[in-house]
Write an enzyme that holds these catalytic residues in place. Structure first.
Site, short mmCIF file in Angstrom:
data_model
loop_
_atom_site.label_atom_id
_atom_site.label_comp_id
_atom_site.label_asym_id
_atom_site.label_seq_id
_atom_site.Cartn_x
_atom_site.Cartn_y
_atom_site.Cartn_z
N TYR A 133 0.93 -1.80 0.65
CA TYR A 133 0.26 0.30 -0.31
C TYR A 133 1.06 0.91 -0.21
O TYR A 133 1.29 1.19 0.92
CB TYR A 133 -0.37 0.00 1.19
CG TYR A 133 -2.04 1.19 1.28
CD1 TYR A 133 -2.41 2.49 0.01
CD2 TYR A 133 -2.88 1.12 2.25
CE1 TYR A 133 -3.17 2.89 0.50
CE2 TYR A 133 -3.70 2.10 2.31
CZ TYR A 133 -4.44 3.29 1.18
OH TYR A 133 -5.17 3.91 1.70
N LYS A 161 -1.42 -1.47 -3.84
CA LYS A 161 -2.96 -0.72 -3.63
C LYS A 161 -1.59 1.10 -4.19
O LYS A 161 -0.63 1.81 -3.38
CB LYS A 161 -3.78 -0.51 -2.24
CG LYS A 161 -4.11 0.45 -2.66
CD LYS A 161 -5.48 0.57 -0.86
CE LYS A 161 -6.35 1.68 -1.28
NZ LYS A 161 -7.26 1.69 0.13
#
Length: 288
Positions: A133, A161
Site C-alpha cells: 500500500y 494499492k
C-alpha cells in the site's frame, strides 16, 4: 493471470453506541459481493483501523469471514511497533484469507532500505500474498521505483494499492507487469484500467458496486466510449464522497440508505450538515 483484479471495496467499520456493529458489517459485506464487488478489504484506512484495538480488528475480520468466502477477503496490517505488528500478523494468519494489505509505518519516514527490510520481513513470515500500500500522504514516505522493483521479486509480494500520486511510477509499474496494480484513488479508476492496471480498491464502491463492475467489463471489452460515460456519470458522487475526511461521507450515505449508523470514531467528527444535505440531494433521499 492476475491474483488481485476488478473492484475490491475497503469496508467501513460500522459502530453503534461506540461499539462494533458486527451484524451491520456482515450485511454490508454480503450485499457488496452480491452487487458485483470482486473482493473486500477489512480494516483498511476506510475501516478506521487506527482507531480500533487489535481485538476489535480481529473481531471484524472474523465476522466477515463468517459470511463471505475467504478468497474474497483481504486484511489490512499496519503499525509502528514491530513486535506488535508481527504478533498481529501471526494472529491473522490463523484465519483463512486471500491476502494482506500492508502500508509503510506512518510518521517514522524510514529509508528505502528500511522499507525493503520491513516489507520483506512481513512477506517472509506470511502464508498469504501481500499487497503493498503506497500512500505517502498518510505515511509520510513513498516507495521508490527501485524499492518496488526489489520487493516485486519476492514470491509473496504480488500487488500494489497505488496511491502514490506519481503517474510516471504508475505507468512504470503497469508496464513492468510484475505486480498487479490496483489504484486506490477513486478518480483514477478509469485511467488505471485503461492503461492496463488490474483494478481498484475503491471506497466509493460502497455506493456503486454495480456501476464499477460494469466499468471494468467495458474496459476489458475495449468499449472506451461506454466506459467514459459510466465513469463520468459516477464522478460527481465520487467527489462528493471524498469532500470530507474518509469515511465520513460514505458512512453518512450508507446511513441515509438505512444500512448502518453513521457513527465514527474520534478524532473523526460527524458529517457536516451541508455534506449530508448534498448526499440527500444526490441520492434523491428525503429528510426523515
Amino acid at each position: 493471470m492476475s491474483v488481485f483484479s476488478g473492484i475490491w471495496i475497503p469496508l467501513v467499520t460500522p459502530f453503534s453506541q461506540g461499539k462494533l456493529d458486527l451484524p451491520a458489517l456482515q450485511r454490508l459485506a454480503v450485499s457488496l459481493l452480491a452487487r458485483g464487488a470482486d473482493g473486500l478489504v477489512v480494516c483498511g484506512t476506510t475501516g478506521e483501523a487506527p482507531a480500533l484495538s487489535q481485538e476489535e480488528q480481529l473481531q471484524a475480520l472474523d465476522a466477515v469471514l463468517e459470511v463471505v468466502p475467504a478468497a474474497k477477503v483481504v486484511m489490512g496490517l499496519a503499525g509502528n511497533h514491530m513486535p506488535s505488528i508481527l504478533a498481529m500478523q501471526d494472529a491473522i494468519m490463523q484465519r483463512p484469507l486471500a491476502g494482506l494489505l500492508v502500508s509503510a509505518p506512518a510518521y517514522i519516514r524510514p529509508t528505502q532500505a528500511s522499507l525493503v527490510h520491513y516489507f520483506t520481513q512481513l512477506a517472509d513470515r506470511s502464508t498469504v500474498p501481500l499487497i503493498l500500500y503506497n500512500v505517502p500522504y498518510r505515511t509520510g514516505i513513498a516507495l521508490s521505483w527501485e524499492t518496488l522493483q526489489q520487493l516485486s521479486d519476492h514470491p509473496r509480494i504480488v500487488a500494489i494499492k497505488d496511491c502514490g500520486g506519481n503517474p510516471e511510477l504508475t505507468l512504470d509499474l503497469i508496464n513492468a507487469g510484475k505486480l498487479d496494480v490496483l489504484t486506490g484513488e477513486d478518480t483514477q479508476i478509469l485511467t488505471v484500467l485503461a492503461l492496463g492496471g488490474t483494478g481498484a480498491i475503491t471506497a466509493s464502491g460502497h455506493l456503486c458496486p454495480e456501476a464499477l463492475a460494469t466499468l471494468v467489463k467495458q474496459v476489458q471489452a475495449g468499449d472506451l466510449p461506454a466506459a467514459r460515460a459510466t465513469f463520468y456519470g459516477l464522478l460527481p458522487m465520487i467527489r462528493l464522497l471524498f469532500s470530507v475526511a474518509n469515511p465520513t461521507a460514505i458512512k453518512c450515505a450508507l446511513a441515509l440508505h438505512g444500512e448502518m449508523e453513521p457513527d465514527l470514531r474520534e478524532p473523526l467528527l460527524p458529517c457536516p450538515p451541508e455534506v449530508e444535505q448534498a448526499l440527500r440531494d444526490h441520492f434523491n433521499l428525503h429528510s426523515r
